[in-house]
Design an enzyme around this catalytic site. Structure first.
Site, PDB file in Angstrom:
ATOM      1  N   ASP A  99      47.710  31.670  40.031  1.00 23.75           N
ATOM      2  CA  ASP A  99      46.582  30.723  40.055  1.00 23.75           C
ATOM      3  C   ASP A  99      45.516  31.088  39.046  1.00 23.75           C
ATOM      4  O   ASP A  99      44.814  30.231  38.521  1.00 23.75           O
ATOM      5  CB  ASP A  99      45.918  30.730  41.456  1.00 23.75           C
ATOM      6  CG  ASP A  99      46.603  29.784  42.413  1.00 23.75           C
ATOM      7  OD1 ASP A  99      47.545  29.090  41.978  1.00 23.75           O
ATOM      8  OD2 ASP A  99      46.203  29.739  43.585  1.00 23.75           O
ATOM      9  N   HIS A 141      35.128  31.425  44.657  1.00 22.83           N
ATOM     10  CA  HIS A 141      36.201  32.211  45.295  1.00 22.83           C
ATOM     11  C   HIS A 141      36.292  33.652  44.805  1.00 22.83           C
ATOM     12  O   HIS A 141      36.940  34.475  45.443  1.00 22.83           O
ATOM     13  CB  HIS A 141      37.570  31.546  45.085  1.00 22.83           C
ATOM     14  CG  HIS A 141      37.703  30.195  45.708  1.00 22.83           C
ATOM     15  ND1 HIS A 141      37.460  29.969  47.042  1.00 22.83           N
ATOM     16  CD2 HIS A 141      38.053  28.998  45.175  1.00 22.83           C
ATOM     17  CE1 HIS A 141      37.662  28.681  47.304  1.00 22.83           C
ATOM     18  NE2 HIS A 141      38.013  28.078  46.189  1.00 22.83           N
ATOM     19  N   GLY A 149      41.628  31.742  43.432  1.00 20.29           N
ATOM     20  CA  GLY A 149      41.396  30.301  43.336  1.00 20.29           C
ATOM     21  C   GLY A 149      40.745  29.846  42.045  1.00 20.29           C
ATOM     22  O   GLY A 149      39.754  29.127  42.067  1.00 20.29           O
ATOM     23  N   ASP A 176      31.988  21.820  48.011  1.00 25.41           N
ATOM     24  CA  ASP A 176      33.334  21.817  47.424  1.00 25.41           C
ATOM     25  C   ASP A 176      34.335  21.549  48.558  1.00 25.41           C
ATOM     26  O   ASP A 176      34.050  21.850  49.711  1.00 25.41           O
ATOM     27  CB  ASP A 176      33.560  23.220  46.833  1.00 25.41           C
ATOM     28  CG  ASP A 176      34.785  23.357  45.952  1.00 25.41           C
ATOM     29  OD1 ASP A 176      35.902  23.311  46.493  1.00 25.41           O
ATOM     30  OD2 ASP A 176      34.628  23.560  44.737  1.00 25.41           O
ATOM     31  N   HIS A 178      36.952  23.132  49.080  1.00 28.10           N
ATOM     32  CA  HIS A 178      37.451  24.435  49.532  1.00 28.10           C
ATOM     33  C   HIS A 178      36.331  25.285  50.115  1.00 28.10           C
ATOM     34  O   HIS A 178      35.180  25.176  49.687  1.00 28.10           O
ATOM     35  CB  HIS A 178      38.094  25.195  48.364  1.00 28.10           C
ATOM     36  CG  HIS A 178      39.251  24.468  47.742  1.00 28.10           C
ATOM     37  ND1 HIS A 178      39.112  23.690  46.612  1.00 28.10           N
ATOM     38  CD2 HIS A 178      40.549  24.395  48.110  1.00 28.10           C
ATOM     39  CE1 HIS A 178      40.301  23.164  46.303  1.00 28.10           C
ATOM     40  NE2 HIS A 178      41.184  23.570  47.189  1.00 28.10           N
ATOM     41  N   ASP A 264      35.675  18.340  43.832  1.00 30.30           N
ATOM     42  CA  ASP A 264      37.013  18.098  44.380  1.00 30.30           C
ATOM     43  C   ASP A 264      36.943  17.516  45.796  1.00 30.30           C
ATOM     44  O   ASP A 264      37.969  17.237  46.405  1.00 30.30           O
ATOM     45  CB  ASP A 264      37.867  19.381  44.356  1.00 30.30           C
ATOM     46  CG  ASP A 264      37.136  20.587  44.874  1.00 30.30           C
ATOM     47  OD1 ASP A 264      36.021  20.438  45.423  1.00 30.30           O
ATOM     48  OD2 ASP A 264      37.668  21.699  44.734  1.00 30.30           O
ATOM     49  N   TYR A 303      39.284  18.360  39.990  1.00 29.43           N
ATOM     50  CA  TYR A 303      40.546  18.423  39.235  1.00 29.43           C
ATOM     51  C   TYR A 303      41.014  17.076  38.716  1.00 29.43           C
ATOM     52  O   TYR A 303      42.133  16.945  38.245  1.00 29.43           O
ATOM     53  CB  TYR A 303      41.601  19.138  40.096  1.00 29.43           C
ATOM     54  CG  TYR A 303      41.037  20.462  40.527  1.00 29.43           C
ATOM     55  CD1 TYR A 303      40.898  21.496  39.612  1.00 29.43           C
ATOM     56  CD2 TYR A 303      40.509  20.641  41.811  1.00 29.43           C
ATOM     57  CE1 TYR A 303      40.276  22.691  39.964  1.00 29.43           C
ATOM     58  CE2 TYR A 303      39.903  21.830  42.170  1.00 29.43           C
ATOM     59  CZ  TYR A 303      39.784  22.848  41.238  1.00 29.43           C
ATOM     60  OH  TYR A 303      39.152  24.015  41.580  1.00 29.43           O
TER      61      TYR A 303
END
Length: 326
Positions: A99, A141, A149, A176, A178, A264, A303
């Site tokens: 990643d 992250h 991430g 976000d 996440h 995102d 993204y």
């Protein structure tokens, strides 16, 4: 000078034109080019006329080591696609590879991202701006000694540490899709930073951010997690966000706020399953703009590049309170 109550805020904006040149590699969903797209929209809509635009100093190795471990930073500084064969062991150790690929100029990319958030924090500390924006930042992250991430250096933690020199209590809010795990972890045991994260939870990266995760030691009750399911709309999001954040502001009374505006969580994102519109996402920015506390706005995930650019442009316009055509 006190914050201007209504109308115009003094808004500082940090950008380095090189940031769009960094490339995670073929097929990778993280595209730094989206920050350049955002900047071009900010220029073309004339929003820049209401901003103080700065090119931040790149963060130094020492700056980064205020949070990150020296061996990890040394690895990021010296490893490259050309010599990665000799770094196999460290790549495993620091979670660089899948990643988080090793790409050309990786350390400089980290320096720009972190430099923007450090400069934004200093500007707010000096009370030279009401709002400071760094769309190059928000890489939530990254851990003390590990990439995660798509994030390598945690510009947010570095920015908050800088704010803590002048502010007794700093609030961190993460919208976000996440969970903001790196920032939460960094401040998990302190009561000077409250972290609040709204995120998709359940079989989704990074797998943390349960409702029951509330902090530890002195930081107990100073981590707030709002786990959400797929498809949340503006209306449902607002229904949770406004009362929770109103209460947090009332009880915690921060003297500075850092808002991570990962795009995102918008509908149509390549990775995120939420259904927020620009308006719903932007309402979170409006909420804090209207709180009249020093505010740092940061980028993060996102993204589907054209959506990211529209989102952050719109949020820049909200910061300066300027109407822009759709």
């Amino acid at each position: 000078m006190a914050l201007q109550e209504h109308g115009k805020r003094r808004v500082a904006y940090y950008y380095d034109s090189n940031v769009g040149n960094y490339y995670y590699g073929q097929g990778h969903v993280m595209k730094p080019h989206r920050i350049r797209m955002t900047h071009h929209l900010v220029l073309n809509y004339g929003i820049y006329r209401h901003l103080e635009v700065y090119r931040p100093f790149p963060a130094t190795f020492e700056d980064m080591c205020r949070f990150h471990s020296e061996d990890y930073m040394e690895f990021l500084r010296t490893a490259s696609p050309d010599n990665l064969k000799q770094y196999n062991k460290q790549m495993l150790k620091f979670n660089v590879g899948e990643d988080c690929p090793l790409f050309d100029g990786l350390f400089e990319f980290c320096q720009l991202s972190s430099g923007g958030s450090l400069a934004a924090a200093v500007k707010l500390n000096k009370q030279k701006a009401d709002i400071a924006i760094n769309w190059m930042g928000g890489l939530h992250h990254a851990k003390k000694a590990e990439a995660s991430g798509f994030c390598y250096s945690n510009d947010i933690v570095l920015g908050i540490l800088e704010l803590l020199k002048y502010h007794k209590r700093v609030l961190y809010v993460d919208i976000d899709v996440h969970h903001g795990d790196g920032v939460e972890e960094a401040f998990y045991t302190t009561d000077r930073v409250m972290t609040v994260s709204f995120h998709k939870y359940g079989d989704f990266f990074p797998g943390t951010g349960d409702l029951k995760d509330i902090g530890a030691g002195r930081g107990r009750y100073y981590s707030v997690n709002v786990p959400l399911r797929d498809g949340i709309t503006d209306e449902s999001y607002r229904f949770i966000f406004v009362p929770v954040m109103t209460k947090v502001m009332e009880v915690f009374q921060p003297s500075a706020v850092v808002l991570q505006c990962g795009a995102d969580s918008l509908n149509g994102d390549r990775l995120g399953p939420f259904n927020l519109t620009l308006k719903g996402h932007g309402d979170c920015v409006k909420f804090f703009r209207d709180c009249n506390v020093p505010l740092m706005l940061l980028g993060g995930g996102g993204y589907t590049p054209r959506n990211v650019a529209r989102c952050w442009t719109y949020e820049t316009s909200l910061a300066v309170n300027m109407e822009i055509p759709d």
